[in-house]
Design a protein around this motif. Structure first.
Motif, PDB file in Angstrom:
ATOM      1  N   ASP A 151     -21.549  -3.615  13.818  1.00 54.37           N
ATOM      2  CA  ASP A 151     -21.869  -3.288  12.426  1.00 54.37           C
ATOM      3  C   ASP A 151     -23.227  -3.880  12.078  1.00 54.37           C
ATOM      4  O   ASP A 151     -23.502  -5.043  12.402  1.00 54.37           O
ATOM      5  CB  ASP A 151     -20.833  -3.885  11.466  1.00 54.37           C
TER       6      ASP A 151
ATOM      7  N   SER B  45     -22.163   1.147  13.661  1.00 55.20           N
ATOM      8  CA  SER B  45     -21.876   1.477  12.262  1.00 55.20           C
ATOM      9  C   SER B  45     -22.967   0.861  11.405  1.00 55.20           C
ATOM     10  O   SER B  45     -23.211  -0.349  11.485  1.00 55.20           O
ATOM     11  CB  SER B  45     -20.508   0.934  11.838  1.00 55.20           C
TER      12      SER B  45
ATOM     13  N   SER C   9     -21.957   6.975   8.167  1.00 54.68           N
ATOM     14  CA  SER C   9     -22.357   5.619   8.529  1.00 54.68           C
ATOM     15  C   SER C   9     -22.159   5.301  10.012  1.00 54.68           C
ATOM     16  O   SER C   9     -22.334   4.150  10.406  1.00 54.68           O
ATOM     17  CB  SER C   9     -21.567   4.596   7.700  1.00 54.68           C
ATOM     18  N   ASN C  10     -21.802   6.293  10.827  1.00 55.19           N
ATOM     19  CA  ASN C  10     -21.398   5.990  12.197  1.00 55.19           C
ATOM     20  C   ASN C  10     -22.104   6.854  13.232  1.00 55.19           C
ATOM     21  O   ASN C  10     -22.256   8.062  13.051  1.00 55.19           O
ATOM     22  CB  ASN C  10     -19.884   6.146  12.326  1.00 55.19           C
TER      23      ASN C  10
ATOM     24  N   TYR D 126     -24.322   0.276   7.552  1.00 58.41           N
ATOM     25  CA  TYR D 126     -23.893   0.302   6.159  1.00 58.41           C
ATOM     26  C   TYR D 126     -25.016  -0.161   5.243  1.00 58.41           C
ATOM     27  O   TYR D 126     -25.599  -1.220   5.459  1.00 58.41           O
ATOM     28  CB  TYR D 126     -22.663  -0.601   5.969  1.00 58.41           C
TER      29      TYR D 126
END
Length: 404
Positions: free
Chosen positions: A195, A224, A275-276, A226
């Motif tokens: 992330d 990911s 987001s991925n 964000y």
């Protein structure tokens, strides 16, 4: 959503013809979730952290000591109860989230997975993901989690810059993050996700581009990304609101997102969800269950679920939320087998709205087959191919309606 409601007025008008719709003079038809043997994804929430990050407003708790044996027993019992109520015959994936579930012992993870396998079929090789912080991912701990049944890791790196990590209130350093990812890739090759946050106060476009290049040298096959959300009540939001830190301009945030997309796609990643990003087919099976509007069961404090209570004769999907506070949740689980705080039957229209808003997050969109599962009487073409807002958006290039 207002536009979606406009597009779906005709669906509402014929809701009686939809699965479980009922309506004046009609008997409800079978819900889409009851038309075939039940499957579901399972989410397990571990609510504890060692410290609260400056941007976090998740349902997490920092306590002097955790009675892990009691928490484990309650997670096991609630999983068994909800699987029994749903009559799910097969669990497609399991995701341990938090909080910081890597602070739990491998024995707790193993106990939950054993309970799941005992209450439903857990196929060999089913995706079992554990969220982990770099500060709690020693090689021995990761080895223990793998032995317990975890086969995919999601590591909260968030940044590879020490100053940014301090601003975010993270426990780890950039060097510790690199070490954790390298160790994870050794144990979970091709199944280690990281992330990253962007849009941090004071972060420049060039700094973000440098973070991306550093990430590509480190990462496995799933990332990911964000955009940082400044949530009310968090320390970071208060600093920005008070003028101690600058709020990033919206145009800069958009540029950062586009930069990330360009860099990652050029490196062979598929931008499969807002987001991925994944390459070599390493998409998150569990998260796809949410975006494809499939059934999922939420276990643990504050967990959410969407499933049919077949054991109670249910024929419509319910939205369920478990009690937020861990001690109260444990009391409820000990007394009644589960800690469900709220439950609401989703109408056919609400289910279609969820299908739309989640499905449009993916590059695959909403397939005709998936739409037909929820709306056998009214096709995608019938709803969105007629003159109106949806047709206008197609003409402007914002929506695509084709044979797929």
């Amino acid at each position: 959503m207002a536009a979606a409601r406009g597009w779906l007025r005709k669906v509402a008008a014929v809701a009686g013809a939809l699965p479980g719709g009922g309506g004046p003079g009609r008997a409800p038809g079978p819900a889409p979730d009851t038309a075939a043997p039940a499957t579901a994804a399972l989410y397990v929430h571990w609510p504890y952290c060692r410290k609260r990050c400056s941007y976090c407003n998740f349902n997490t708790y920092v306590v002097p000591a955790v009675d892990e044996a009691a928490v484990r027993a309650c997670l096991v019992r609630e999983a068994q109860t909800l699987l029994r109520l749903s009559q799910v015959h097969s669990v497609t994936s399991v995701f341990f989230g938090g909080g910081t579930p890597s602070l739990a012992s491998p024995g707790t993870v193993a106990a939950v997975l054993e309970a799941v396998a005992g209450a439903a079929h857990l196929p060999a090789g089913a995706e079992v993901t554990l969220e982990a912080n770099p500060s709690s991912t020693s090689a021995s701990a990761l080895d223990g989690f793998r032995a317990a049944g975890v086969n995919r890791l999601s590591i909260g790196v968030q940044s590879l810059d020490d100053a940014e990590l301090r601003m975010l209130g993270r426990e780890h350093t950039a060097a510790e993050a690199r070490k954790a990812v390298e160790a994870a890739r050794g144990l979970f090759p091709g199944r280690t996700s990281i992330d990253l946050l962007f849009g941090l106060p004071g972060q420049s476009r060039d700094a973000w581009a440098q973070r991306l290049e550093a990430t590509l040298r480190l990462c496995d096959d799933h990332i990911s990304l964000y955009q940082l959300t400044l949530e009310r009540g968090t320390a970071l939001a208060a600093q920005v609101r008070g003028g101690a830190l600058p709020a990033p301009p919206q145009d800069l945030l958009a540029d950062m997102y586009q930069t990330a997309r360009n860099v990652l796609v050029a490196a062979g990643f598929r931008h499969y969800e807002v987001s991925n990003f994944a390459r070599k087919g390493a998409l998150s099976t569990h998260n796809l269950s949410y975006w494809r509007a499939e059934q999922y069961i939420g276990v643990g404090p504050g967990a959410h679920g969407r499933f049919v209570l077949r054991a109670e004769g249910g024929c419509s999907r319910e939205a369920r939320v478990q009690t937020l506070e861990p001690v109260a949740w444990m009391r409820e689980v000990q007394s009644q087998g589960h800690g469900t705080r709220s439950r609401a039957v989703l109408s056919p229209l609400e289910q279609l709205e969820e299908l739309l808003t989640l499905g449009l997050r993916m590059d695959e969109g909403i397939t005709h087959e998936r739409w037909g599962h929820f709306s056998p009487q009214l096709s995608l073409q019938a709803v969105f191919g007629e003159p109106g807002e949806a047709r206008a958006l197609q003409q402007e290039g914002w929506l695509v309606l084709d044979s797929g």
